[in-house]
Design a protein around this motif. Structure first.
Motif, PDB file in Angstrom:
ATOM      1  N   PRO A 251      -2.763  -2.721  15.929  1.00 13.63           N
ATOM      2  CA  PRO A 251      -1.686  -3.238  15.079  1.00 13.63           C
ATOM      3  C   PRO A 251      -1.545  -4.742  15.256  1.00 13.63           C
ATOM      4  CG  PRO A 251      -0.778  -2.116  16.992  1.00 13.63           C
ATOM      5  CD  PRO A 251      -2.261  -1.888  17.032  1.00 13.63           C
ATOM      6  N   MET A 252      -0.812  -5.326  14.335  1.00 12.24           N
ATOM      7  CA  MET A 252      -0.649  -6.776  14.356  1.00 12.24           C
ATOM      8  C   MET A 252       0.832  -7.124  14.453  1.00 12.24           C
ATOM      9  SD  MET A 252      -1.954  -9.479  11.466  1.00 12.24           S
ATOM     10  CE  MET A 252      -3.657  -8.933  11.672  1.00 12.24           C
ATOM     11  N   LEU A 253       1.152  -8.061  15.313  1.00 15.68           N
ATOM     12  CA  LEU A 253       2.508  -8.596  15.430  1.00 15.68           C
ATOM     13  C   LEU A 253       2.552  -9.955  14.753  1.00 15.68           C
ATOM     14  CD1 LEU A 253       5.412  -8.732  16.649  1.00 15.68           C
ATOM     15  CD2 LEU A 253       4.356  -9.745  18.698  1.00 15.68           C
ATOM     16  N   VAL A 254       3.447 -10.097  13.792  1.00 25.34           N
ATOM     17  CA  VAL A 254       3.632 -11.382  13.099  1.00 25.34           C
ATOM     18  C   VAL A 254       4.980 -11.935  13.538  1.00 25.34           C
ATOM     19  CG1 VAL A 254       3.722 -12.574  10.892  1.00 25.34           C
ATOM     20  CG2 VAL A 254       2.311 -10.514  11.143  1.00 25.34           C
ATOM     21  N   ARG A 255       4.926 -13.052  14.279  1.00 28.11           N
ATOM     22  CA  ARG A 255       6.144 -13.651  14.845  1.00 28.11           C
ATOM     23  C   ARG A 255       6.085 -15.171  14.719  1.00 28.11           C
ATOM     24  NH1 ARG A 255       7.253 -12.227  20.992  1.00 28.11           N
ATOM     25  NH2 ARG A 255       8.109 -10.302  20.061  1.00 28.11           N
ATOM     26  N   ASP A 256       7.110 -15.732  14.114  1.00 29.00           N
ATOM     27  CA  ASP A 256       7.230 -17.193  14.002  1.00 29.00           C
ATOM     28  C   ASP A 256       5.978 -17.834  13.386  1.00 29.00           C
ATOM     29  OD1 ASP A 256       9.756 -17.061  15.188  1.00 29.00           O
ATOM     30  OD2 ASP A 256       8.920 -17.237  17.203  1.00 29.00           O
ATOM     31  N   GLY A 257       5.449 -17.199  12.376  1.00 26.42           N
ATOM     32  CA  GLY A 257       4.314 -17.770  11.660  1.00 26.42           C
ATOM     33  C   GLY A 257       2.968 -17.527  12.296  1.00 26.42           C
ATOM     34  N   LEU A 292       0.498  -2.214  10.502  1.00 29.17           N
ATOM     35  CA  LEU A 292      -0.481  -1.195  10.859  1.00 29.17           C
ATOM     36  C   LEU A 292      -1.328  -0.873   9.639  1.00 29.17           C
ATOM     37  CD1 LEU A 292       2.576  -0.049  12.149  1.00 29.17           C
ATOM     38  CD2 LEU A 292       0.847   0.970  13.627  1.00 29.17           C
ATOM     39  N   TYR A 293      -2.596  -0.547   9.888  1.00 26.82           N
ATOM     40  CA  TYR A 293      -3.534  -0.351   8.794  1.00 26.82           C
ATOM     41  C   TYR A 293      -4.689   0.513   9.275  1.00 26.82           C
ATOM     42  CZ  TYR A 293      -5.585  -4.104  11.527  1.00 26.82           C
ATOM     43  OH  TYR A 293      -6.080  -4.849  12.569  1.00 26.82           O
ATOM     44  N   THR A 294      -5.450   1.029   8.335  1.00 25.51           N
ATOM     45  CA  THR A 294      -6.646   1.797   8.675  1.00 25.51           C
ATOM     46  C   THR A 294      -7.890   0.938   8.471  1.00 25.51           C
ATOM     47  OG1 THR A 294      -6.608   2.758   6.451  1.00 25.51           O
ATOM     48  CG2 THR A 294      -5.593   4.039   8.215  1.00 25.51           C
ATOM     49  N   ASP A 295      -9.044   1.461   8.893  1.00 23.04           N
ATOM     50  CA  ASP A 295     -10.236   0.605   8.958  1.00 23.04           C
ATOM     51  C   ASP A 295     -10.799   0.244   7.584  1.00 23.04           C
ATOM     52  OD1 ASP A 295     -11.383   2.981   8.220  1.00 23.04           O
ATOM     53  OD2 ASP A 295     -12.619   3.205  10.006  1.00 23.04           O
ATOM     54  N   GLY A 296     -10.280   0.858   6.504  1.00 25.08           N
ATOM     55  CA  GLY A 296     -10.692   0.401   5.179  1.00 25.08           C
ATOM     56  C   GLY A 296     -10.354  -1.055   4.954  1.00 25.08           C
ATOM     57  N   PHE A 306     -15.812 -10.613   6.380  1.00 21.22           N
ATOM     58  CA  PHE A 306     -14.654  -9.736   6.419  1.00 21.22           C
ATOM     59  C   PHE A 306     -13.414 -10.441   5.865  1.00 21.22           C
ATOM     60  CE2 PHE A 306     -17.361  -7.927   9.766  1.00 21.22           C
ATOM     61  CZ  PHE A 306     -17.363  -6.593   9.372  1.00 21.22           C
ATOM     62  N   PHE A 307     -12.524  -9.627   5.313  1.00 22.89           N
ATOM     63  CA  PHE A 307     -11.263 -10.172   4.806  1.00 22.89           C
ATOM     64  C   PHE A 307     -10.473 -10.779   5.961  1.00 22.89           C
ATOM     65  CE2 PHE A 307      -6.737  -9.553   3.631  1.00 22.89           C
ATOM     66  CZ  PHE A 307      -6.716 -10.350   2.490  1.00 22.89           C
ATOM     67  N   PRO A 308     -10.016 -12.034   5.840  1.00 20.84           N
ATOM     68  CA  PRO A 308      -9.330 -12.718   6.954  1.00 20.84           C
ATOM     69  C   PRO A 308      -7.885 -12.239   7.104  1.00 20.84           C
ATOM     70  CG  PRO A 308      -9.439 -14.174   5.049  1.00 20.84           C
ATOM     71  CD  PRO A 308     -10.198 -12.922   4.670  1.00 20.84           C
ATOM     72  N   ILE A 309      -7.708 -11.080   7.714  1.00 29.46           N
ATOM     73  CA  ILE A 309      -6.376 -10.478   7.808  1.00 29.46           C
ATOM     74  C   ILE A 309      -5.428 -11.378   8.617  1.00 29.46           C
ATOM     75  CG2 ILE A 309      -5.092  -8.414   8.452  1.00 29.46           C
ATOM     76  CD1 ILE A 309      -7.783  -6.936   8.560  1.00 29.46           C
ATOM     77  N   ARG A 310      -5.852 -11.723   9.818  1.00 28.87           N
ATOM     78  CA  ARG A 310      -4.941 -12.476  10.685  1.00 28.87           C
ATOM     79  C   ARG A 310      -4.630 -13.855  10.123  1.00 28.87           C
ATOM     80  NH1 ARG A 310      -6.453 -13.187  16.929  1.00 28.87           N
ATOM     81  NH2 ARG A 310      -8.128 -14.437  16.005  1.00 28.87           N
ATOM     82  N   GLU A 311      -5.622 -14.530   9.573  1.00 32.44           N
ATOM     83  CA  GLU A 311      -5.402 -15.876   9.050  1.00 32.44           C
ATOM     84  C   GLU A 311      -4.429 -15.892   7.873  1.00 32.44           C
ATOM     85  OE1 GLU A 311      -8.181 -14.490   9.754  1.00 32.44           O
ATOM     86  OE2 GLU A 311      -9.227 -15.752  11.208  1.00 32.44           O
ATOM     87  N   ARG A 312      -4.391 -14.810   7.099  1.00 34.02           N
ATOM     88  CA  ARG A 312      -3.544 -14.786   5.909  1.00 34.02           C
ATOM     89  C   ARG A 312      -2.318 -13.903   6.082  1.00 34.02           C
ATOM     90  NH1 ARG A 312      -7.147 -14.265   0.569  1.00 34.02           N
ATOM     91  NH2 ARG A 312      -5.140 -14.887  -0.254  1.00 34.02           N
ATOM     92  N   ALA A 313      -2.125 -13.389   7.294  1.00 32.59           N
ATOM     93  CA  ALA A 313      -1.027 -12.452   7.514  1.00 32.59           C
ATOM     94  C   ALA A 313       0.336 -13.079   7.230  1.00 32.59           C
ATOM     95  CB  ALA A 313      -1.078 -11.924   8.945  1.00 32.59           C
TER      96      ALA A 313
END
Length: 357
Positions: A251-257, A292-296, A306-313
């Protein structure tokens, strides 16, 4: 909407527009032939409008286009031969070609409409099954604003092996997200088994590790030799988030940008392979977002990138309404891929707002 107002996804104005376009083709063809006043067998060209119309219009409208083509053929020959019947009679074969084209076009349209209706029923059935397995999640759960989204890789059938659930129990808010290995009905059955078991043990077990053992046994009893389920179990109690990861994308935590992955020191195997998951504890702050997300999603790529999930979160899901955030993420993902997705995706986004709970 009533059948009189809609045909297989086409509204009545759209059908009328298409019919008008097909009729205009008839007029244009006749106009071109009259301009050159050619006495060759040009009438057979008027078989094209009904054939083209059969690809998208209801069969009754296709017949209408065909009759218009035959009437246009008669008018064309009548004028070409100086308003006499001799030319009309001498082109019987041309009339026959157009008539046969009308019959074939109507038959094609009937078969197409039946297939469309069958696909519509199957899509509706898939939607009902999907809603029975993945029950709707409310917009507010305990201290969280929450949104869930299922993105299907297959057009017209939103059903697969990705799963999620969020429950408010005596032990706190409990959440699961998972992904069944494999495709098709076997994956759907196993997904249903996991969710059914989870909905029971989430209210019975005080310890998440015991829940993992219960779910692992349920998967082992119902899965094939090579089947398993990656999953994350998560619970919030008093502002503390406790996470157990069984072979699933973190999972990913998005905090303060800033977006960070919540990863344990060691990854446990998936459900069905006897996981002994290590618990990860995170102290939440108001405004934190958990994604939270699945591996798709984790494996979506364009030209090998790969899609830049963290950079664009932060820009996509870090602020604003959580439902709108997931919709923006899906749109950005589809633009990135630039084509059909290769796997289904389940998405969950939680916004920690204890002051409004």
């Amino acid at each position: 909407m009533a059948r009189a107002d809609r045909w297989h996804g086409w509204s009545a104005p759209s059908v009328r527009t298409a019919f008008t376009a097909a009729f205009a083709v008839v007029v244009v063809l006749v106009g071109l032939r009259l301009t050159v006043r050619d006495e060759s067998h040009a009438v057979s060209w008027l078989a094209l409008p009904p054939l083209a119309a059969s690809a998208f219009l209801p069969w009754r409208w296709v017949v209408g286009v065909g009759l218009a083509s035959m009437a246009a053929a008669f008018a064309h020959l009548w004028v070409i031969y100086d308003f006499g019947m001799d030319g009309v009679a001498s082109h019987g074969v041309d009339f026959l070609v157009v008539a046969v084209a009308v019959v074939i076009s109507a038959a094609v349209a009937i078969v197409r409409e039946r297939d469309d209706e069958r696909m519509k029923r199957l899509t509706q059935l898939a939607s009902v099954v999907q809603q029975a397995i993945l029950r709707p999640i409310g917009e507010r759960l305990g201290p969280f604003d929450i949104a869930a989204r299922y993105v299907s890789a297959r057009s017209g059938a939103e059903i697969g092996g990705d799963l999620y659930e969020a429950l408010n129990t005596d032990y706190g808010v409990r959440i699961i997200i998972g992904d069944v290995r494999g495709k098709g009905l076997d994956a759907v059955r196993l997904s249903s088994t996991v969710l059914g078991s989870y909905r029971h043990v989430a209210f019975e077990r005080a310890d998440q590790r015991c829940m993992v053992n219960d779910l692992d046994h349920a998967v082992a009893r119902n899965a094939g030799d090579e089947d398993f389920v990656t999953a994350i179990l998560m619970q919030e109690r008093g502002g503390t988030l406790e996470i157990l990861n069984c072979g699933h994308p973190p999972p990913m935590l998005v905090r303060d940008g800033v977006a960070t992955y919540l990863e344990p020191d060691s990854m446990a195997p998936p459900l069905g392979l006897s996981p002994a998951a290590q618990e990860l504890t995170v102290r939440l702050q108001p405004g934190d977002r958990i994604f939270l997300y699945t591996d798709g999603l984790a494996e979506a790529r364009k030209d090998g990138e790969f899609f830049p999930i963290r950079e664009r979160a932060w820009s996509l899901i870090g602020h604003g309404n959580v439902g709108d955030g997931l919709a923006s993420l899906e749109s950005a993902l589809r633009r990135w891929v630039g084509g059909p997705l290769t796997d289904d995706i389940a998405l969950l986004l939680l916004d920690y707002r204890p002051e409004t709970g």
